[in-house]
Scaffold this active site. Structure first.
Site, PDB file in Angstrom:
ATOM      1  N   LEU A 146      -5.894   0.596   4.755  1.00  0.00           N
ATOM      2  CA  LEU A 146      -5.586  -0.406   3.741  1.00  0.00           C
ATOM      3  C   LEU A 146      -6.133  -0.031   2.368  1.00  0.00           C
ATOM      4  CD1 LEU A 146      -6.005  -3.872   5.483  1.00  0.00           C
ATOM      5  CD2 LEU A 146      -4.109  -2.271   5.518  1.00  0.00           C
ATOM      6  N   CYS A 147      -5.470  -0.545   1.346  1.00  0.00           N
ATOM      7  CA  CYS A 147      -5.914  -0.352  -0.032  1.00  0.00           C
ATOM      8  C   CYS A 147      -6.977  -1.416  -0.333  1.00  0.00           C
ATOM      9  CB  CYS A 147      -4.722  -0.470  -0.979  1.00  0.00           C
ATOM     10  SG  CYS A 147      -5.082   0.081  -2.648  1.00  0.00           S
ATOM     11  N   PHE A 148      -8.126  -1.225   0.306  1.00  0.00           N
ATOM     12  CA  PHE A 148      -9.223  -2.193   0.262  1.00  0.00           C
ATOM     13  C   PHE A 148     -10.497  -1.413   0.528  1.00  0.00           C
ATOM     14  CE2 PHE A 148     -11.548  -4.751   3.656  1.00  0.00           C
ATOM     15  CZ  PHE A 148     -12.408  -5.367   2.766  1.00  0.00           C
TER      16      PHE A 148
END
Length: 440
Positions: free
Chosen positions: A340-342
């Protein structure tokens, strides 16, 4: 069964699941309780194929929302085997439970005395009342449901108000659930015993008030046991407790004998305990980077599937297993990063692990509960196909294909624009791919 887009797979072990469910039943039948409904929590794993199998095996379903009630209905679960526990039931939802013939007999546990005002005078469902026992069973703070400020249930200290409600409303069952992953079973058993005592007192009150057409006939004891490994779930000595579950039930019989002596209906809601060891997932290693002394390995599952673990910081105890030759490599300091872009999307950080390389593969065990059911839509990622494994019957079966809530039905990811003409002509292969069952 595995295509080029299958960088991750979700597995459900019917062998393990069957073992735990059988042990759950045996733990209660061993104590000679004759009136049990084991309603497995839908939220723990709401996969439709699993719910259908649970119903075929004779289990009930515990639902925390009206949507889960619909899932239970679609799974073929009869109304009397459904438990509806949502703390925010609408008037419309209660009316559906009353008017829909498929739901007649459902156990509707009201969460507060105020909710009783929404119940019809002669409901076509069973009314339970949730009581907060005000105890601490060692549950992690985030999952504590029995504190004095809990949003769940009416505090047991409101004794007279509860007795008045039982007198004035068609309540015939009580409900108690002390927490999740409970550590102190003595406290948990004591909490149930206090509610059973309350039921006995309420029945005496009803008789004294001249109300003879109803009484408290059952207690829903919830779930909440932390998962355990069942090494030998059948002991040669029937008197010997061989598991935490069996110990819990035997202690409950000692503390609350009225549940047995009066043949009261006993409802359970064991979700996490039942599912925990029945799931495992697979992922390819997409990238590996060396960041100073740390090997960072990027895999295809992270906070999208393990939302509770990563966002809350309360890990379930996932066991990571490198596959093939990777298992034999020397240990190195490793971070396992999700897709994830997290920034917080790490399954593990700073652990000693065999040195992974691109195209290696990894298994993650102990993922059967509160993982698939918590799938996050963050980054709009696709849910991998789910594969059922039954080693007893030597069967593999695709329980569901890759799916994405934001893309059209049947989305695969394999049909690239420049492949379209050729793929359109491959009708024979498409027909052969319809059979998604394979032998182990």
């Amino acid at each position: 069964m595995i295509g080029p887009e299958d960088t991750a797979l979700i597995f459900h072990s019917w062998t393990q699941h069957r073992k735990y469910l059988q042990h759950l039943k045996q733990a209660f039948t061993k104590t000679d309780h004759q009136n049990c409904l084991h309603a497995i929590a839908v939220k723990t794993n709401p996969h439709p194929a699993i719910l259908r199998q649970l119903v075929e095996w004779g289990f009930g379903l515990e639902c925390a929302s009206m949507e889960e009630v619909y899932l239970a209905m679609n799974a073929g679960c009869p109304g009397p085997n459904i438990v509806f526990d949502s703390p925010v039931k609408t008037r419309h939802e209660i009316r559906i439970c009353h008017e829909n013939p498929q739901l007649h007999g459902i156990l509707l546990n009201v969460n507060s005395l105020e909710e009783l005002d929404r119940i019809p005078q002669n409901p076509n469902f069973v009314v339970g009342l949730r009581i907060n026992p005000l105890v601490d069973t060692g549950t992690p703070e985030m999952f504590q449901v029995s504190g004095d400020e809990s949003k769940f249930g009416t505090p047991i200290c409101s004794k007279q108000a509860i007795l008045d409600a039982i007198r004035d409303y068609p309540v015939t069952q009580l409900h108690v659930h002390s927490g999740t992953a409970m550590e102190d079973l003595t406290v948990a058993v004591g909490a149930i015993a206090s509610v059973v005592d309350f039921a006995t007192e309420a029945n005496t009150m009803l008789l004294e008030a001249g109300i003879t057409d109803r009484s408290i006939v059952g207690v829903d004891i919830g779930g909440g046991l932390r998962p355990e490994i069942l090494e030998n779930h059948e002991s040669p000595n029937p008197e010997e407790e061989t598991s935490r579950m069996e110990y819990y039930v035997s202690e409950l019989k000692k503390a609350a004998p009225a549940l047995w002596e009066n043949n009261m209906k006993l409802v359970t809601e064991f979700g996490q305990w039942s599912y925990f060891y029945s799931g495992y997932v697979y992922s390819q290693i997409e990238y590996t980077l060396q960041r100073e002394h740390t090997r960072v390995c990027y895999i295809h599952l992270g906070a999208d599937m393990f939302l509770r673990d990563i966002y809350t910081g309360n890990g379930r105890g996932i066991e990571f297993l490198p596959m093939g030759a990777a298992a034999l490599r020397p240990l190195t300091l490793t971070d396992i990063a999700g897709p994830l872009c997290f920034a917080g999307d790490y399954l593990q950080q700073q652990i000693q692990f065999p040195k992974l390389e691109e195209e290696d593969e990894i298994l993650m065990l102990n993922t059967g509960s509160n993982a698939y059911g918590l799938w996050s839509r963050h980054c709009s990622r696709t849910v991998p196909q789910v594969i059922g494994v039954d080693r007893d019957s030597e069967i593999l079966i695709q329980m569901s294909p890759r799916t994405n809530p934001y893309l059209s039905e049947g989305y695969s990811g394999t049909l690239l624009p420049w492949d379209a003409p050729e793929a359109a002509n491959n009708t024979d292969d498409d027909e052969n791919n319809d059979d998604r069952v394979a032998s182990l």
